[in-house]
Scaffold this motif. Sequence first.
Motif, PDB file in Angstrom:
ATOM      1  N   SER A 586      50.771 -42.852   0.179  1.00 22.23           N
ATOM      2  CA  SER A 586      52.169 -42.789   0.591  1.00 22.23           C
ATOM      3  C   SER A 586      52.309 -43.138   2.067  1.00 22.23           C
ATOM      4  O   SER A 586      51.430 -42.816   2.872  1.00 22.23           O
ATOM      5  N   THR A 587      53.414 -43.777   2.383  1.00 23.12           N
ATOM      6  CA  THR A 587      53.765 -44.049   3.778  1.00 23.12           C
ATOM      7  C   THR A 587      55.119 -43.411   4.037  1.00 23.12           C
ATOM      8  O   THR A 587      56.156 -43.941   3.622  1.00 23.12           O
ATOM      9  N   PRO A 588      55.142 -42.238   4.687  1.00 23.25           N
ATOM     10  CA  PRO A 588      56.413 -41.550   4.907  1.00 23.25           C
ATOM     11  C   PRO A 588      57.380 -42.389   5.738  1.00 23.25           C
ATOM     12  O   PRO A 588      56.970 -43.167   6.610  1.00 23.25           O
ATOM     13  N   LEU A 589      58.676 -42.242   5.446  1.00 22.08           N
ATOM     14  CA  LEU A 589      59.715 -42.955   6.190  1.00 22.08           C
ATOM     15  C   LEU A 589      60.002 -42.167   7.466  1.00 22.08           C
ATOM     16  O   LEU A 589      60.878 -41.300   7.512  1.00 22.08           O
ATOM     17  N   LEU A 590      59.252 -42.459   8.517  1.00 20.05           N
ATOM     18  CA  LEU A 590      59.320 -41.674   9.745  1.00 20.05           C
ATOM     19  C   LEU A 590      60.486 -42.108  10.631  1.00 20.05           C
ATOM     20  O   LEU A 590      60.685 -43.298  10.876  1.00 20.05           O
ATOM     21  N   GLU A 591      61.233 -41.117  11.115  1.00 26.82           N
ATOM     22  CA  GLU A 591      62.237 -41.353  12.155  1.00 26.82           C
ATOM     23  C   GLU A 591      61.656 -41.038  13.537  1.00 26.82           C
ATOM     24  O   GLU A 591      62.070 -41.614  14.534  1.00 26.82           O
ATOM     25  N   GLU A 592      60.726 -40.086  13.557  1.00 26.30           N
ATOM     26  CA  GLU A 592      60.026 -39.752  14.795  1.00 26.30           C
ATOM     27  C   GLU A 592      58.556 -39.523  14.459  1.00 26.30           C
ATOM     28  O   GLU A 592      58.230 -38.974  13.411  1.00 26.30           O
ATOM     29  N   GLY A 593      57.660 -39.929  15.366  1.00 27.67           N
ATOM     30  CA  GLY A 593      56.231 -39.715  15.168  1.00 27.67           C
ATOM     31  C   GLY A 593      55.520 -40.936  14.617  1.00 27.67           C
ATOM     32  O   GLY A 593      56.147 -41.937  14.241  1.00 27.67           O
ATOM     33  N   ARG A 594      54.181 -40.843  14.564  1.00 35.57           N
ATOM     34  CA  ARG A 594      53.333 -41.930  14.057  1.00 35.57           C
ATOM     35  C   ARG A 594      52.397 -41.375  12.996  1.00 35.57           C
ATOM     36  O   ARG A 594      52.036 -40.195  13.012  1.00 35.57           O
ATOM     37  N   ILE A 595      51.965 -42.219  12.092  1.00 44.04           N
ATOM     38  CA  ILE A 595      51.045 -41.807  11.028  1.00 44.04           C
ATOM     39  C   ILE A 595      49.772 -41.215  11.614  1.00 44.04           C
ATOM     40  O   ILE A 595      49.260 -40.192  11.140  1.00 44.04           O
ATOM     41  N   ASP A 596      49.226 -41.853  12.659  1.00 43.63           N
ATOM     42  CA  ASP A 596      47.993 -41.352  13.275  1.00 43.63           C
ATOM     43  C   ASP A 596      48.162 -39.938  13.811  1.00 43.63           C
ATOM     44  O   ASP A 596      47.230 -39.131  13.765  1.00 43.63           O
ATOM     45  N   ASP A 597      49.367 -39.630  14.327  1.00 42.43           N
ATOM     46  CA  ASP A 597      49.618 -38.275  14.825  1.00 42.43           C
ATOM     47  C   ASP A 597      49.573 -37.257  13.697  1.00 42.43           C
ATOM     48  O   ASP A 597      49.127 -36.116  13.896  1.00 42.43           O
ATOM     49  N   LEU A 598      50.027 -37.657  12.511  1.00 42.76           N
ATOM     50  CA  LEU A 598      50.011 -36.732  11.374  1.00 42.76           C
ATOM     51  C   LEU A 598      48.585 -36.347  11.014  1.00 42.76           C
ATOM     52  O   LEU A 598      48.283 -35.177  10.772  1.00 42.76           O
ATOM     53  N   ILE A 599      47.719 -37.315  10.959  1.00 38.58           N
ATOM     54  CA  ILE A 599      46.336 -37.055  10.553  1.00 38.58           C
ATOM     55  C   ILE A 599      45.641 -36.145  11.556  1.00 38.58           C
ATOM     56  O   ILE A 599      44.963 -35.173  11.187  1.00 38.58           O
ATOM     57  N   SER A 600      45.813 -36.439  12.834  1.00 39.92           N
ATOM     58  CA  SER A 600      45.080 -35.685  13.856  1.00 39.92           C
ATOM     59  C   SER A 600      45.675 -34.304  14.112  1.00 39.92           C
ATOM     60  O   SER A 600      44.968 -33.397  14.551  1.00 39.92           O
ATOM     61  N   SER A 601      46.973 -34.127  13.834  1.00 33.29           N
ATOM     62  CA  SER A 601      47.635 -32.865  14.209  1.00 33.29           C
ATOM     63  C   SER A 601      47.945 -31.953  13.037  1.00 33.29           C
ATOM     64  O   SER A 601      48.376 -30.814  13.253  1.00 33.29           O
ATOM     65  N   MET A 602      47.756 -32.419  11.796  1.00 35.60           N
ATOM     66  CA  MET A 602      48.173 -31.614  10.652  1.00 35.60           C
ATOM     67  C   MET A 602      47.039 -31.167   9.752  1.00 35.60           C
ATOM     68  O   MET A 602      47.108 -30.085   9.171  1.00 35.60           O
ATOM     69  N   ILE A 603      46.004 -31.961   9.586  1.00 38.59           N
ATOM     70  CA  ILE A 603      44.947 -31.619   8.631  1.00 38.59           C
ATOM     71  C   ILE A 603      44.205 -30.375   9.100  1.00 38.59           C
ATOM     72  O   ILE A 603      43.483 -30.390  10.100  1.00 38.59           O
ATOM     73  N   GLU A 638      53.881 -26.686  15.244  1.00 33.78           N
ATOM     74  CA  GLU A 638      54.400 -27.750  16.095  1.00 33.78           C
ATOM     75  C   GLU A 638      54.900 -28.904  15.233  1.00 33.78           C
ATOM     76  O   GLU A 638      54.211 -29.355  14.311  1.00 33.78           O
ATOM     77  N   VAL A 639      56.094 -29.381  15.529  1.00 30.18           N
ATOM     78  CA  VAL A 639      56.661 -30.520  14.799  1.00 30.18           C
ATOM     79  C   VAL A 639      55.979 -31.785  15.293  1.00 30.18           C
ATOM     80  O   VAL A 639      56.086 -32.153  16.469  1.00 30.18           O
ATOM     81  N   VAL A 640      55.273 -32.448  14.387  1.00 29.92           N
ATOM     82  CA  VAL A 640      54.544 -33.670  14.774  1.00 29.92           C
ATOM     83  C   VAL A 640      55.241 -34.926  14.266  1.00 29.92           C
ATOM     84  O   VAL A 640      54.808 -36.044  14.573  1.00 29.92           O
ATOM     85  N   GLY A 641      56.304 -34.768  13.495  1.00 28.44           N
ATOM     86  CA  GLY A 641      57.024 -35.933  13.006  1.00 28.44           C
ATOM     87  C   GLY A 641      58.273 -35.527  12.249  1.00 28.44           C
ATOM     88  O   GLY A 641      58.418 -34.384  11.800  1.00 28.44           O
ATOM     89  N   VAL A 642      59.209 -36.477  12.130  1.00 28.47           N
ATOM     90  CA  VAL A 642      60.450 -36.281  11.371  1.00 28.47           C
ATOM     91  C   VAL A 642      60.553 -37.417  10.365  1.00 28.47           C
ATOM     92  O   VAL A 642      60.454 -38.596  10.736  1.00 28.47           O
ATOM     93  N   GLN A 643      60.712 -37.083   9.092  1.00 31.15           N
ATOM     94  CA  GLN A 643      60.773 -38.095   8.048  1.00 31.15           C
ATOM     95  C   GLN A 643      62.098 -38.027   7.290  1.00 31.15           C
ATOM     96  O   GLN A 643      62.769 -37.006   7.276  1.00 31.15           O
ATOM     97  N   VAL A 644      62.450 -39.140   6.667  1.00 33.42           N
ATOM     98  CA  VAL A 644      63.601 -39.178   5.771  1.00 33.42           C
ATOM     99  C   VAL A 644      63.206 -38.487   4.468  1.00 33.42           C
ATOM    100  O   VAL A 644      62.219 -38.862   3.833  1.00 33.42           O
ATOM    101  N   ASP A 645      63.950 -37.462   4.093  1.00 33.39           N
ATOM    102  CA  ASP A 645      63.604 -36.705   2.890  1.00 33.39           C
ATOM    103  C   ASP A 645      64.866 -36.056   2.337  1.00 33.39           C
ATOM    104  O   ASP A 645      65.701 -35.564   3.100  1.00 33.39           O
ATOM    105  N   TYR A 646      64.986 -36.062   1.011  1.00 29.45           N
ATOM    106  CA  TYR A 646      66.178 -35.528   0.358  1.00 29.45           C
ATOM    107  C   TYR A 646      65.824 -34.459  -0.681  1.00 29.45           C
ATOM    108  O   TYR A 646      66.543 -34.280  -1.655  1.00 29.45           O
ATOM    109  N   MET A 647      64.749 -33.724  -0.450  1.00 27.48           N
ATOM    110  CA  MET A 647      64.316 -32.744  -1.433  1.00 27.48           C
ATOM    111  C   MET A 647      65.160 -31.473  -1.415  1.00 27.48           C
ATOM    112  O   MET A 647      65.274 -30.790  -2.433  1.00 27.48           O
ATOM    113  N   SER A 648      65.728 -31.126  -0.263  1.00 24.50           N
ATOM    114  CA  SER A 648      66.500 -29.883  -0.174  1.00 24.50           C
ATOM    115  C   SER A 648      67.617 -30.052   0.827  1.00 24.50           C
ATOM    116  O   SER A 648      67.433 -30.645   1.895  1.00 24.50           O
TER     117      SER A 648
END
Length: 851
Positions: A586-603, A638-648
Amino acid sequence: MLTPLRRISIAEFRKHLLRNVLTTFGIILGVAIFSAMRSANSSLEKSLSDTIGQIAGKAVLQVTAGPGGLPEDVVDKVRAVRGVNAAVPVIEAVVHTSDAAQGNILILGVDMAGDGSMRDYALEGEEAVSDPLGFLAQPDSIMVSQEFAARNNLSEDSSIELVTALGKKQFTVKAIMQPKGIAKAFGGNIGVMDLYAAEFVFGRGRNFDRVDITLQPGMKIDDVLPQLQSSLGPGYKIEPPLRRGRQTESLIGGYSRLLFFSSLLALLIGVFLIFNAFSVSVTQRRVQIGILRALGQTRVQIQGLFLGESLILGAIGSVVGVVAGVWMGHGTMLFMSRVVEQNYGIPIHIEKLQVDKLWAGIAFLLGITASVAGAFLPARAAGHVDPALALQRGKYQVLSLGENRFRRWVGMGLAIACMAGGFSPWAKSIQVQLVIFSVLFVSLTLLVPWLSHLLASVLRWPMGLLFGAEGRLASDSLVQAPRRTSATVAALTFGLACTLVMASFGVSIKASLTRWEDFAINPDLNVSASESLTAHTFQFPASLGEELKKVPGVRQVDSLRMLEIEYHERNPLLVSIELNQWLRRSTPLLEEGRIDDLISSMIGKNGVLISNNFARLFNVRKGSRILLDTPTGPQQFEVVGVQVDYMSESGSLLIDRQTYERFWKDDRVDDFQLMIEPGYDPDNVKRAIQSRLAGSHNLFVLTNKEMRAEFTRLLDQFLKLQYAEMIIAVLVATLGIVNSLIVSITERKREIGILRALGGERGQVRKAIMLEAVCIGLVGVALGIASGTVLGYYSVASLNAVFNGWVFPYRFPTLWSLSLIPAVIVISLLAAWYPCSVALKSAIVDALKYE
């Protein structure tokens, strides 16, 4: 004042009965929708409150601890707290029966040895049961309510098949509860079984869902609550039972808001109908007004006469509207209860509609207020009629109710200010947005007279070219009567505008969710313990993932867990998944942040990816820190990114599964999302999973195509109310044009008589009047589309963001707009035909005498 009302107004009501009935209908519709919405809402809330109270029994507090449940030793800790009289564990699950006709049933797992002090279990033929507590010792035993047993032809020792976490299981009915206490909950769709048997069949492990608490006599909640919190420590929620219904109440509230706007729309159109009818009445009764003024009646008394008439119409319309609202409330109540059941699997049984007397009174006052507001300007104009001119037959005093330059500039200024201010940072509260939207509506109302006059002038040349003298006469009639034209056009304009606002929402939401669907629904297979994508009645053990990996053709297995948490009085959705695996597909639809930041800051870390509506609702962004309550205590993320999401509609938060398991102490799984090896057929892999695991687990396997079909079904269900809103708006717009045209043409007998006296044939006059109706329809459609575009853009792009944080890219409802043009023309012609025919049948001499 009463004497003129009794002697003059009642006679006028009788004389113009059709006009008054049609005018009053707008008030009736608005009041009925408002009253129905409030009654349905009150009924559902009371049903929900009663159900929670019946389930809770005598409990005054309940202890919960998130999705993982409560460890069994918590019960002893609660019982040891000073002031606690009883603490009983409970497992609660809404499950399907194997026979769809039987419906869902709420199963309570309780310890019968101690639960009798908490809830009332009155059994049929109880005196014949030698051991009423021991009969539930068998793990396949269950007792059901008398109502459920009667509906499904069950008796003692009958069998019933339930869908559990272990698949379909047979249970034996060992007792039937009399219809009182707990047996009345959920409309009788309730069963009770042994606590530890429920732990096993519903996949709870060694955990309970909650602990119900009663207090010793004389003890207060405020005295015991701090001791409980101190004894249990962080991660436990202790609250009264009724607070557990907030999620469902929130859903009901969302639908109620939409119906509330529909009722306001109908009342607003009613204001324009009243305005149009009283404007015609003032013009028609100018001689009567002149006589009253000559006899000594003051301007205030003349104004009071017309306002009194509007008060009577408003009162009649409001009374009928409240009564009609009771009838409409039954349908609204059934619709909303089905929505709750489909979303949460909770059957809601409502014995009767609860008519909220307070809100019925408010609806009544709203109807009267709308009627008086619509009649205010015509009544004011009536007070300023010059008696000398009014008593001269054929003279017509032009009253200052049409367009003027001041109103035009004020309207334009307000519109520009609203569009600029609505998107500014200070306009983020619901109250401010609603004020801005209302002012924007007022600004467009001020512009309608000028714009309708302008468009009517523009139509003169094409109408003359296409239809000759009759066409020019039709357009000239609109230009020369701006007051009558603007009132008729305004009613049509705003009915159509509100239709297009709803259509804009539907089109924009569907376009955005369809785009998001391509990103969100990308696994080849989805394995769920529930048949719906939204219901999560059961969860899988994490070990099932290892079994799925062994199925030939399965390349990747992702474990998805979703649960609602509390955050600043809302319930955002917390989602956890193996982030490194998820990002490979998956490639999240990011409004803020980078994919690389997600991997390093979330796992394995305290990083969180939030939805864009969560960011707007709580004013956070990349780099912000948020505090979440977990079973292990408050934890900072810590918020590392903002994505487009319509789940809730309350927002969503995505964290790595390792982090979730560490803080929430829960390794269960809602869905397993599978990727298939190249060359394998997903349908074949699906069948392999079902044949291998269906016997030991209750599971539903959906292919990507089936998931998208289910998503489309859920989307269509969500949009149903939008479509209902549009239907209401179309009906109100239709009412507006039918009412206005019938009133306008019926009251123009003198004008029609003059045309015929000047040599106009019946066919020519009919053609001119029908073309005038078409002109009114075309002007109304043009202004309706323009106003609907402005209001729709603002609603989708700004107003909606305040309610749920979602900003959908605006999409113009082209199909709806194009379909309105022929529809309005046809309605205009049909509305004008009958009153035109009646007017043409009148003798010329009688028509010339008509005032």
